[in-house]
Write a protein that holds these residues in place. Structure first.
Motif, mmCIF file in Angstrom:
data_model
loop_
_atom_site.group_PDB
_atom_site.id
_atom_site.type_symbol
_atom_site.label_atom_id
_atom_site.label_comp_id
_atom_site.label_asym_id
_atom_site.label_seq_id
_atom_site.Cartn_x
_atom_site.Cartn_y
_atom_site.Cartn_z
ATOM 1 N N ASN B 155 0.859 -1.186 0.000
ATOM 2 C CA ASN B 155 0.000 0.000 0.000
ATOM 3 C C ASN B 155 0.901 1.243 0.000
ATOM 4 N N TRP B 156 0.284 2.398 -0.195
ATOM 5 C CA TRP B 156 1.011 3.643 0.023
ATOM 6 C C TRP B 156 1.582 3.636 1.440
ATOM 7 N N VAL B 157 2.837 4.016 1.535
ATOM 8 C CA VAL B 157 3.484 4.090 2.841
ATOM 9 C C VAL B 157 3.231 5.479 3.442
ATOM 10 N N VAL B 158 2.987 5.517 4.726
ATOM 11 C CA VAL B 158 2.673 6.787 5.408
ATOM 12 C C VAL B 158 3.711 7.863 5.088
ATOM 13 N N ASP B 159 4.980 7.503 5.189
ATOM 14 C CA ASP B 159 6.036 8.502 4.970
ATOM 15 C C ASP B 159 6.050 9.025 3.531
ATOM 16 N N THR B 160 5.714 8.134 2.576
ATOM 17 C CA THR B 160 5.668 8.551 1.173
ATOM 18 C C THR B 160 4.531 9.537 0.958
ATOM 19 N N LEU B 161 3.373 9.242 1.555
ATOM 20 C CA LEU B 161 2.226 10.144 1.423
ATOM 21 C C LEU B 161 2.564 11.521 1.995
ATOM 22 N N LYS B 162 3.226 11.531 3.152
ATOM 23 C CA LYS B 162 3.623 12.808 3.741
ATOM 24 C C LYS B 162 4.563 13.568 2.810
ATOM 25 N N ALA B 163 5.507 12.846 2.206
ATOM 26 C CA ALA B 163 6.476 13.495 1.318
ATOM 27 C C ALA B 163 5.800 14.112 0.099
ATOM 28 N N PHE B 164 4.673 13.491 -0.338
ATOM 29 C CA PHE B 164 3.934 14.002 -1.499
ATOM 30 C C PHE B 164 2.794 14.944 -1.082
ATOM 31 N N GLY B 171 -2.481 5.613 4.490
ATOM 32 C CA GLY B 171 -1.250 4.864 4.303
ATOM 33 C C GLY B 171 -1.025 3.764 5.326
ATOM 34 N N THR B 172 0.005 2.974 5.068
ATOM 35 C CA THR B 172 0.417 1.885 5.951
ATOM 36 C C THR B 172 1.792 2.210 6.520
ATOM 37 N N PRO B 173 1.991 2.017 7.827
ATOM 38 C CA PRO B 173 3.327 2.259 8.387
ATOM 39 C C PRO B 173 4.352 1.351 7.702
ATOM 40 N N VAL B 174 5.512 1.891 7.450
ATOM 41 C CA VAL B 174 6.500 1.137 6.673
ATOM 42 C C VAL B 174 6.940 -0.127 7.418
ATOM 43 N N GLU B 175 6.848 -0.123 8.748
ATOM 44 C CA GLU B 175 7.210 -1.325 9.512
ATOM 45 C C GLU B 175 6.250 -2.473 9.199
ATOM 46 N N VAL B 176 4.993 -2.126 8.949
ATOM 47 C CA VAL B 176 4.004 -3.153 8.593
ATOM 48 C C VAL B 176 4.307 -3.711 7.205
ATOM 49 N N VAL B 177 4.662 -2.811 6.291
ATOM 50 C CA VAL B 177 5.028 -3.252 4.940
ATOM 51 C C VAL B 177 6.230 -4.198 5.005
ATOM 52 N N ALA B 178 7.211 -3.839 5.836
ATOM 53 C CA ALA B 178 8.438 -4.654 5.923
ATOM 54 C C ALA B 178 8.152 -6.072 6.374
ATOM 55 N N ARG B 179 7.107 -6.237 7.191
ATOM 56 C CA ARG B 179 6.766 -7.576 7.682
ATOM 57 C C ARG B 179 6.398 -8.536 6.551
#
Lengths: 197, 197
Positions: B155-164, B171-179
């Protein structure tokens, strides 16, 4: 409706022409066997086709080459064939077609069952077919003037299986596949992948 | 396990290294910021990377460029970027990686949510992400020596959405994506698309 059918002399294309020919004004186009010809891998050839035909209500593509074979033996050129021909060829029909398709018209592309039901040997084709489905879903959000875009994903056609000496009992009659294109052409669906199975 | 992480300095790559770094022997690789570098768009660069690193148990790729923008303004070069970089770059990691990944190893690639949930402007990216998913499903049927291949579709990562400057709440926290990458690495799944949402 005035409808361009690209790949009109292929197995599926012939059935499409048969299914819609007495209901619409069909302009058959193929790589080498029709009065109007196109090489979808060549953007200039696509542009020339549209200039020749002029404005239309719909474009149907049942065309495009991609390579079947074990991943370990597929070359860079084998992958490039699918990307340049079946994939970007059909994507470019959409990009160029936007200038020639009338308001409320449609464009229908062809992927194939290997997108979601792969088999050994299908890596390059599964890649291309899935790409077309992803592109179609996205492009439908951006088409101007109520132009619809859909993707037909045909099952293996009975006649194709016979030609490859495969079991035809798992196949779909080409007349059934052709109905999906008719549905995409005459219905109101947009951004859908139609499984013709 | 000895694990190459490609794109190790990116938003998702950093989180992958964080998630697996104390459990495995991680070799971080990136385009410009790591000791070992690779340009995935260049097959010779991929070959050189594998020659440098030698045999590994797993490859994880969270890398690849593709262009976001309205379909009407995307150029041929914009589509080619996605095809040559994010798509064929990762496909070629698989093709070349087969000679370097140990028995029972794995390779994990990255697509993205736009494959199945497109938005205006995503045509080139949706195309590439869907292509990766179709390729992965098919390639998993052909990998030798019990090598597994999976695709993580973040999914869109929270930090990426903030950057844009987009709404981070979707968004999804990047730690969740990493799992999801950890699951693909340590589990037994093969030929799956893991939705990291």
């Amino acid at each position: 409706m005035k409808v361009i059918v690209i790949g009109a002399t292929g197995t599926i294309g012939r059935a499409i022409v048969q299914a819609i020919g007495n209901r619409h004004d069909v302009i058959p186009v193929s790589f080498s066997k029709s009065v109007i010809r196109v090489d979808i891998a060549d953007r200039a050839s696509i542009a020339k086709m549209f200039e020749t035909v002029g404005r239309v209500d719909a474009v149907i593509s049942a065309s495009g080459l991609a390579k079947f074979g074990p991943m370990s033996s597929l070359t860079d050129a084998d992958f490039a064939l699918g990307l340049n021909n079946k994939l970007m060829g059909q994507v470019n029909l959409v990009r160029s077609g936007m200038d020639y398709i009338n308001d409320n018209g449609s464009i229908t592309l062809t992927s194939g069952i290997l997108s979601r039901k792969p088999m050994p040997g299908s890596t390059a084709i599964s890649l291309v077919n899935s790409a077309l489905e992803g592109f179609g879903r996205a492009a439908a959000l951006e088409t101007p003037r109520n132009i619809r875009i859909n993707i037909v994903s045909p099952n293996w056609v009975v006649d194709t299986l016979k030609a490859f000496n495969m079991d035809p009992s798992i196949g779909t009659p080409v007349e059934v596949v052709a109905r999906a294109y008719l549905q995409a052409l005459e219905g109101s669906i947009n951004g859908e992948v139609l499984d013709a199975i």
